[in-house]
Design a protein around this motif. Structure first.
Motif, short mmCIF file in Angstrom:
data_model
loop_
_atom_site.label_atom_id
_atom_site.label_comp_id
_atom_site.label_asym_id
_atom_site.label_seq_id
_atom_site.Cartn_x
_atom_site.Cartn_y
_atom_site.Cartn_z
N ARG A 8 0.86 -1.19 0.00
CA ARG A 8 0.00 0.00 0.00
C ARG A 8 0.90 1.24 0.00
NH1 ARG A 8 -3.26 -1.97 5.18
NH2 ARG A 8 -1.10 -2.12 5.77
N LEU A 9 0.47 2.28 -0.67
CA LEU A 9 1.28 3.50 -0.76
C LEU A 9 1.10 4.41 0.44
CD1 LEU A 9 0.80 4.32 -4.55
CD2 LEU A 9 2.67 3.09 -3.44
N TRP A 10 -0.09 4.42 1.05
CA TRP A 10 -0.35 5.38 2.11
C TRP A 10 0.52 5.20 3.35
CZ3 TRP A 10 -2.15 3.30 6.58
CH2 TRP A 10 -2.88 2.11 6.52
N PRO A 11 0.98 4.00 3.73
CA PRO A 11 1.91 3.95 4.88
C PRO A 11 3.20 4.73 4.62
CG PRO A 11 0.95 1.79 4.53
CD PRO A 11 0.59 2.63 3.33
N GLY A 12 3.68 4.70 3.38
CA GLY A 12 4.86 5.49 3.02
C GLY A 12 4.58 6.97 3.09
#
Length: 176
Positions: A8-12
């Motif tokens: 997932r991109l949002w944790p980054g």
């Protein structure tokens, strides 16, 4: 063999946001919803990531961090919010900023009935304890909500929780 889902991109994006607001200490109770973020924090030599045995330890740790000049964040699951109620009085009455990122349970697609009651009560419990509550339901709003919450916490010396919805985390189908 079932293929691994893409990361997932949002944790980054949360990690980048935490770096941009000067977070240096990360207190967490291990949680699958925070796995990518925890890994990023552990890999950063400028961040101290500490695994806790219970969530309220994080409030004490981050209060000390603030008094020592560091900003921090507490990562937990909604089921751990109830463990923090007494400790939240310290940050509220001493005007110590506390940023919490809470992965939600007991919502959309929940498979565990033990998670339902605390999951549904989390926003009300936090608000009753004097915590400002903000919520992210979609991946494209997570970074902005986290940034706004960090600004509120650190500029107002107040506790703020960002609730990361279960829909954002994804549906777990245990029926198969």
């Amino acid at each position: 063999m079932k293929p691994e889902p893409p990361p997932r991109l949002w944790p980054g994006e949360i990690y980048d946001t935490l770096k941009s607001v000067g977070v240096r200490q990360v207190a967490f109770v291990p949680d699958a919803g925070h796995t990518q973020l925890i890994s990023s924090c552990h890999a950063d030599p400028d961040m101290k990531a500490v695994s806790l045995t219970t969530e309220e330890e994080g409030i004490a740790m981050l209060s000390g961090a603030w008094l020592g000049g560091d900003r921090g964040v507490l990562l937990m699951q909604s089921s751990g919010v109830g463990n923090c109620i007494n400790m939240l009085s310290i940050v509220t009455h001493c005007r110590i900023p506390l940023l919490m990122l809470v992965t939600m349970r007991g919502e959309w697609g929940e498979f565990n009935p033990w998670q339902l009651h605390m999951g549904q009560s989390t926003p009300k419990v936090l608000e009753a304890a004097g915590v400002f509550v903000q919520r992210a339901d979609a991946a494209d709003e997570v970074a902005q909500v986290t940034y706004a919450a960090a600004q509120l916490a650190f500029s107002s010396n107040t506790p703020v929780a960002v609730l990361l919805s279960q829909r954002l985390l994804g549906f777990k189908d245990w029926s198969k």
